[in-house]
Each structure stands twice: as structure tokens, then as C-alpha cells.
Enzyme design. Structure first.
Site, mmCIF file in Angstrom:
data_model
loop_
_atom_site.group_PDB
_atom_site.id
_atom_site.type_symbol
_atom_site.label_atom_id
_atom_site.label_comp_id
_atom_site.label_asym_id
_atom_site.label_seq_id
_atom_site.Cartn_x
_atom_site.Cartn_y
_atom_site.Cartn_z
ATOM 1 N N ASP A 90 0.867 -1.181 0.000
ATOM 2 C CA ASP A 90 0.000 0.000 0.000
ATOM 3 C C ASP A 90 0.904 1.231 0.000
ATOM 4 O OD1 ASP A 90 1.050 0.227 2.497
ATOM 5 O OD2 ASP A 90 -0.828 -0.012 3.570
ATOM 6 N N ASP A 304 -8.102 -6.732 0.696
ATOM 7 C CA ASP A 304 -7.128 -7.051 1.737
ATOM 8 C C ASP A 304 -7.721 -6.623 3.057
ATOM 9 O OD1 ASP A 304 -5.581 -4.475 3.005
ATOM 10 O OD2 ASP A 304 -6.360 -4.051 1.003
ATOM 11 N N CYS A 342 -14.160 -28.386 7.960
ATOM 12 C CA CYS A 342 -13.095 -27.497 7.489
ATOM 13 C C CYS A 342 -11.852 -28.317 7.171
ATOM 14 C CB CYS A 342 -12.785 -26.448 8.556
ATOM 15 S SG CYS A 342 -11.435 -25.332 8.084
ATOM 16 N N CYS A 344 -8.775 -27.191 6.859
ATOM 17 C CA CYS A 344 -7.506 -26.549 7.225
ATOM 18 C C CYS A 344 -6.699 -27.452 8.165
ATOM 19 C CB CYS A 344 -7.739 -25.173 7.837
ATOM 20 S SG CYS A 344 -8.037 -25.152 9.619
ATOM 21 N N CYS A 347 -8.052 -27.627 11.853
ATOM 22 C CA CYS A 347 -9.262 -28.430 12.058
ATOM 23 C C CYS A 347 -9.013 -29.908 11.790
ATOM 24 C CB CYS A 347 -10.398 -27.922 11.178
ATOM 25 S SG CYS A 347 -10.981 -26.294 11.706
ATOM 26 N N HIS A 373 -6.622 -21.235 10.643
ATOM 27 C CA HIS A 373 -8.054 -21.477 10.395
ATOM 28 C C HIS A 373 -8.739 -20.248 9.794
ATOM 29 C CE1 HIS A 373 -12.197 -22.757 10.768
ATOM 30 N NE2 HIS A 373 -12.433 -21.568 11.299
HETATM 31 ZN ZN LIG Z 1 -10.285 -24.870 10.018
#
Ligand SMILES: [Zn+2]
Length: 407
Positions: A90, A304, A342, A344, A347, A373
Site C-alpha cells: 500500500d 485485503d 473445514c 484446514c 481443524c 483457520h
Molecule cells: Zn479450520
């Protein structure tokens, strides 16, 4: 730049691809914030694993620490932080705004009509804006600094990100019409100066004649420069700003500044109806789930936001039913993952009871698991929205998601 492969019927929203020197980005995309050349609590490998396509660093922070010259010497932001993918910086405008009118008031980019500070509260201001630029005091050591369009672009050249932003004045959501008008006009003058500096057009005619005679031409910059549209919550100012900024030869556009929460999507729509279709549009600093749907529907390609990682470090986690605080007593004996379906790393391998324990015990690894996560949640939400555009199912997906998500 191919931002408009598929469109949402009767809307400005689209799915496409953006090619940068460090790889292709599938848009719409969420841009992961790595303020000081690091995504807090995560290694670049973990950032890649959550599905991040691009990282944004802050010019203002890197200028103060370690200094943009250090990044130049390192070979670029990519090499310095070991992130081989696309990057952005930025311009520093928003951080300077935070030191000025908003300093100490916890003011954000969105006005939710909740009073953030009593109006008579005396707040120190560390920044002073004039037509040439901004003078500010470093909150770190009190040293005096000055940002102008030229110094901001010079710092961004040193940092070396693929996409950089023109220097702008980011106003408060509560600023008056008169002030927003004045600030937008200043942003337009600064946009032109940013472009001139970026393309080496600010150097003297004599210097360029000598260079031409010696057969030296300035190397074509591989960095794309984005212009920023301002104008606050006012329709005529936003439209004027979009018209002025899109008439300049920018590579893409940022939609900056302040919004009234209630009409943010209208504001984005007014601007994107004017900005040229073949160039990328980035909504700066916005990224809550409902905002992602509203922004994308109204033609935004990139977002963002610090929220996924900032909230994670405070123990606030996104779920499809809304946000939860992992330190709640009910999670101390909950041996299920944050979200059952999930995909990820957190998880797949850890329980709420464990992550809750890490937060209570103030263990660093808790912040890492929470950040993984939350980033996975937001990045994949945008990926799913993109897929829904390709499948012509945007409206159904939006309606279904928002009917379950409690804000
Ligand atoms: Zn997750």
C-alpha cells in the site's frame, strides 16, 4: 490482465485471472496482509498451505522499520521474506491517516454510527497534511518524517512488490462534504505526481535528453501502479474521483477511504460502473464475509484486510454460523474441531479444547492455529464465491451463506 472471464448476471461482479511477474492470481481473491514483511505467527509455507495467492505489506511500516533501503539491498520484498508469489504494497496513506485525525480515536474505515470517542476528547495528532505531502512523527521514537507522492513511490520501488499504490489522502468516515471534496482533489493531484514519478517523468528535460543522447533509456518498471479513488460516502465525489483517476494511465485501481456501512456496496458500485472493465479493482482494507459478497457483486476483484489474522490472535474464529471466541468456557471440554468439515491444518489435527487451552495458557502456538483457520476460512470463502460465479450460482451461494452466518 483478464479480469472479466465470467460475469454475474445483471451485476458488475466478475471472475477472471491476473498475471503478475510472480505468478497468476485467480480473481476475485483475498489478499493476505503481511504488514511488516511477515504474516504474523505464520511461515510462508503455512501461508501457501492456507491457499493464499498474494501477500500485501505496508510501505509505512517497512519505511520506518527496517527501512526500505534494507529491502532494496535484500533483492526485493519477495527475497527478504521468502515469499515467492505475487506481492503488493500500500502507499502509506491509510497509516498516516491513522496518525492524524483518527489518532487515539480507534476510528476505522467504516462508520457504523457507533460513537467512537466523545467529540470534545482531546486527542493528539501525529500527522499534518499539506498540499505537498504529510509530515508525521514516528510513534516508535518520535522522529520526524515526511511522505510525499514521490517519496512513497520511491519507497515502494525499493521494496519491490509486483503491485504498488499511488499516495492518497484517506479521510475519516465522518468528514464533511467540503473536506471530502478537498481531500479527493488533493488525492487526484497526488495520483498524477505518483504516476509521473513512477514513469520517470518528473526528471528534468535536460536529464532525459542526456540519457537519450547516451542511449540510456529508463528500464521499464515491472511494478504495476494502482490509482486510488476517494470521495467518502458522497455519490458525486465518488463518481468524479472514479472519472479523474480512470482517465490516468494506471495499471489498476484501488477503492479507498471511508464508507457508511449501510451504503458501502452502493459506493463501490458507483465507482466500478465508471472504472474500465479490463483493469483490476482492489477494495482497500475491507474483508468481513458479508463485505466480500457485497464487494464482489459490485465488481471488486481484490480485497485485503487484517481481520482474519488480527481476530485470530485474539482468539476470535470464523465459522459458517458466525464468529466464536475460543476462550469461552463451553470450549474447554469440546473435543471437536473448530468446524467439522473445514479442511484446514488446524481443524484436521486439533480440537477446540486444545486450542482453547493454548489461548488460556498464553501459548504462541494457539495464535498460529487460529490464524491458519481464519485465513483458510476467508481465502476459501472467496474461492467458493469465485467458483459460484463460474457456475452461474452466485446469488444462491450468497443467500445460502448469509442465511447461516450471524454477524
Ligand atoms: Zn479450520
Amino acid at each position: 490482465l483478464r479480469p472479466s472471464e465470467k460475469k454475474i448476471k445483471n451485476h458488475l461482479g466478475r471472475a477472471g485471472t491476473l498475471t503478475t511477474p510472480h505468478g497468476v492470481i485467480e480473481t476475485p481473491a483475498f489478499v493476505t496482509v503481511g504488514t511488516k514483511a511477515t504474516v504474523k505467527a505464520l511461515s510462508p509455507e503455512q501461508v501457501r498451505q492456507v491457499g493464499a495467492q498474494i501477500v500485501l505489506a505496508n510501505t509505512y511500516h517497512l519505511y520506518l522499520e527496517p527501512g526500505d533501503e534494507i529491502l532494496k539491498r535484500s533483492g526485493s520484498l519477495h527475497k527478504f521474506m521468502n515469499w515467492p508469489g505475487p506481492t503488493m504494497t500500500d502507499s502509506g496513506g491509510f497509516q498516516v491517516f491513522s496518525l492524524g485525525v483518527a489518532y487515539g480515536k480507534r476510528q476505522s474505515k467504516i462508520n457504523n454510527k457507533i460513537p467512537v470517542a466523545s467529540p470534545d476528547e482531546a486527542t493528539p495528532s501525529l500527522a499534518k497534511i499539506d498540499d505537498e505531502g504529510v509530515t508525521f512523527k514516528s510513534p516508535r521514537d518520535g522522529s520526524l518524517h515526511r511522505f510525499t507522492p514521490e517519496t512513497s513511490i520511491a519507497a515502494q520501488h525499493n521494496i519491490g512488490a509486483d503491485m504498488i499504490f499511488a499516495f492518497d489522502e484517506c479521510t475519516s468516515p465522518t468528514a464533511t462534504y467540503e473536506y471530502q471534496k478537498k481531500a479527493a482533489e488533493r488525492t487526484h493531484r497526488w495520483a498524477k505526481r505518483s504516476l509521473d514519478y513512477h514513469h520517470g517523468r518528473s526528471q528534468s528535460k535536460l536529464a532525459s535528453l542526456i540519457k537519450m543522447a547516451a542511449g540510456i533509456s529508463a528500464p521499464a518498471s515491472r511494478q504495476a501502479l494502482f490509482g486510488i479513488v476517494q470521495g467518502g460516502r458522497f455519490e458525486d465525489l465518488r463518481k468524479k474521483s472514479a472519472t479523474v483517476i480512470s482517465s490516468l494511465d494506471f495499471d489498476g485501481f484501488g477503492i479507498g477511504g471511508s464508507f457508511e456501512k449501510i451504503d458501502m456496496y452502493d459506493t463501490v458500485g458507483w465507482v466500478n460502473a465508471i472504472l474500465p472493465e479490463e483493469k483490476i479493482r482492489h477494495l482497500l482494507g475491507i474483508g468481513e464475509p458479508a463485505d466480500l459478497f457485497g464487494g464482489i457483486e459490485n465488481g471488486v476483484d481484490l480485497f485485503d484486510c487484517v481481520n482474519p489474522t488480527r481476530l485470530a490472535r485474539n482468539g476470535t474464529l470464523y465459522t459458517k454460523a458466525g464468529k466464536i471466541n475460543i476462550e469461552d468456557a463451553r470450549f474447554t471440554r469440546d473435543f471437536s474441531p473448530i468446524e467439522k468439515d473445514c479442511q484446514c491444518y488446524s481443524c484436521q489435527n486439533y480440537t477446540k479444547a486444545y486450542i482453547s487451552h493454548l489461548f488460556r495458557a498464553k501459548e504462541m502456538f494457539g495464535k498460529t492455529l487460529a490464524s491458519i483457520h481464519n485465513l483458510f476460512f476467508i481465502i476459501n470463502l472467496v474461492k467458493n464465491i469465485r467458483q459460484s460465479i463460474l457456475d452461474k450460482k452466485f446469488s444462491e451461494y450468497k443467500e445460502n451463506f448469509l442465511s447461516h452466518y450471524q454477524t
